[in-house]
Design an enzyme around this catalytic site. Sequence first.
Site, PDB file in Angstrom:
ATOM      1  N   ARG A 100      46.943  49.609  33.719  1.00 16.35           N
ATOM      2  CA  ARG A 100      45.512  49.431  34.063  1.00 16.35           C
ATOM      3  C   ARG A 100      44.794  50.702  33.633  1.00 16.35           C
ATOM      4  O   ARG A 100      45.133  51.797  34.074  1.00 16.35           O
ATOM      5  CB  ARG A 100      45.342  49.229  35.567  1.00 16.35           C
ATOM      6  N   HIS A 127      40.482  41.362  32.037  1.00 19.31           N
ATOM      7  CA  HIS A 127      41.444  41.369  33.147  1.00 19.31           C
ATOM      8  C   HIS A 127      42.236  40.054  33.040  1.00 19.31           C
ATOM      9  O   HIS A 127      42.025  39.127  33.820  1.00 19.31           O
ATOM     10  CB  HIS A 127      40.673  41.458  34.465  1.00 19.31           C
ATOM     11  N   GLN A 130      44.230  38.297  36.005  1.00 16.81           N
ATOM     12  CA  GLN A 130      43.335  37.769  37.033  1.00 16.81           C
ATOM     13  C   GLN A 130      42.869  36.353  36.681  1.00 16.81           C
ATOM     14  O   GLN A 130      42.971  35.428  37.486  1.00 16.81           O
ATOM     15  CB  GLN A 130      42.110  38.699  37.162  1.00 16.81           C
ATOM     16  N   ASP A 219      31.729  38.585  41.072  1.00 16.89           N
ATOM     17  CA  ASP A 219      32.498  39.833  41.089  1.00 16.89           C
ATOM     18  C   ASP A 219      31.505  40.962  41.383  1.00 16.89           C
ATOM     19  O   ASP A 219      30.277  40.751  41.324  1.00 16.89           O
ATOM     20  CB  ASP A 219      33.182  40.023  39.712  1.00 16.89           C
ATOM     21  N   CYS A 259      37.376  37.827  42.553  1.00 23.52           N
ATOM     22  CA  CYS A 259      38.652  38.479  42.243  1.00 23.52           C
ATOM     23  C   CYS A 259      39.037  39.527  43.280  1.00 23.52           C
ATOM     24  O   CYS A 259      40.206  39.870  43.390  1.00 23.52           O
ATOM     25  CB  CYS A 259      38.592  39.098  40.855  1.00 23.52           C
ATOM     26  N   ARG A 287      47.918  35.911  42.186  1.00 21.26           N
ATOM     27  CA  ARG A 287      48.164  37.013  41.238  1.00 21.26           C
ATOM     28  C   ARG A 287      49.673  37.283  41.141  1.00 21.26           C
ATOM     29  O   ARG A 287      50.198  37.545  40.064  1.00 21.26           O
ATOM     30  CB  ARG A 287      47.437  38.284  41.700  1.00 21.26           C
TER      31      ARG A 287
HETATM   32  N1  NVA Z   1      35.093  44.022  37.472  1.00 21.33           N
HETATM   33  C1  NVA Z   1      35.903  44.688  38.454  1.00 21.33           C
HETATM   34  C2  NVA Z   1      37.151  43.902  38.697  1.00 21.33           C
HETATM   35  C3  NVA Z   1      38.051  44.485  39.751  1.00 21.33           C
HETATM   36  C4  NVA Z   1      39.309  43.699  39.945  1.00 21.33           C
HETATM   37  C5  NVA Z   1      36.233  46.083  37.981  1.00 21.33           C
HETATM   38  O1  NVA Z   1      36.546  46.272  36.805  1.00 21.33           O
HETATM   39  O2  NVA Z   1      36.141  47.013  38.794  1.00 21.33           O
HETATM   40  N1   CP Z   2      41.527  41.880  41.655  1.00 23.77           N
HETATM   41  C1   CP Z   2      42.168  43.025  41.406  1.00 23.77           C
HETATM   42  O1   CP Z   2      42.655  43.278  40.302  1.00 23.77           O
HETATM   43  O2   CP Z   2      42.257  43.847  42.483  1.00 23.77           O
HETATM   44  P1   CP Z   2      42.718  45.380  42.474  1.00 23.77           P
HETATM   45  O3   CP Z   2      41.639  46.141  41.751  1.00 23.77           O
HETATM   46  O4   CP Z   2      42.822  45.765  43.920  1.00 23.77           O
HETATM   47  O5   CP Z   2      44.017  45.481  41.749  1.00 23.77           O
END
Ligand code: NVA
Ligand code: CP
Length: 302
Positions: A100, A127, A130, A219, A259, A287
């Site tokens: 990530r 993502h 997800q 989101d 999400c 997930r």
């Molecule tokens: N759009 C959000 C998704 C988190 C799972 C982010 O990138 O922070």
């Molecule tokens: N939805 C998701 O990826 O959550 P986290 O950022 O907690 O991993």
Amino acid sequence: MPRSLCQITDFTTDEVQEIFSLCGKMKKGEIAPRPLEGKSAACIFTKESLRTRISFEVGISELGGNPIYVTGKEIKLGERETIADAARVLSRYVGLIMIRTFKQSDVEELARYADVPVINGLTDLVHPCQILGDYFTIMEHLGPKERYKIAYVGDGNNITNSWLNLASLIPIDFRIGTAADCIPDEQLLKRAQANPASRILLTEDPKEAVQDADVVYTDVWASMGQKHLVEEKTSKLKKYQLNSQLLGYADPKAIVLHCLPAERGREITDEVIDGPQSVVFDQAENRLHIQKAIMVFLLQYA
Ligand code: NVA
Ligand code: CP
């Protein structure tokens, strides 16, 4: 040649269906493969996480492997050494890498030089785990349908982009309700529009996006790495808040997805996220199942 998941379009339509089918079988306990038996898997996090970290660590253990958590601060990918060298070194220790981070190109570079599968656990662009899990959740709750009407209201971000990626592979009636300067990635938008089986609507009218939808998704308005923009984004996106009034335009049997993590009271109200149409915790659970299916699928080629 190892296979990786940098974004959903790394898979074919048939492969995505195969992953959903694997996911269903593993979730029901019909099969319990252990392709990581005797191996370790590196989980690299340059951004924070709850769901992704824990579901990957649990999933890796359930596939027989040993997860190793490492932060971006520690390995300083691309700073202490090239991404290519890090990929070559990691491939000598582990059977799989999950990452990530911010830049999509970093994940792609890691995948290019690694001899083991690399899985994108979120970048600024996409993502994939997800949205594959989310589509599985939709199928579980709504049953099969040729083309679900999926409304996404809010910031055009990595979640929206991943929906576009999926819509370029499988038929989706995907409606995005967002402000003019919060739109998703234009290349991914064009690619989804090029799939004649999908319908893609981009509108500034949140009601038009949600009208008769089977699924209403939102989101956060400011993603990780953009939290300093939260007030600016809020002033642009407040009419896209997912509240009961907006949800009222959807099909009465519509389900609500997010999400997570959610900023309750900002992009979604408590009454909606805690309401009877919300399936956000089933979504979070999936997930785990989808990522196990993705790992099993990719490890066939390792
Ligand atoms: N759009 C959000 C998704 C988190 C799972 C982010 O990138 O922070
Ligand atoms: N939805 C998701 O990826 O959550 P986290 O950022 O907690 O991993």
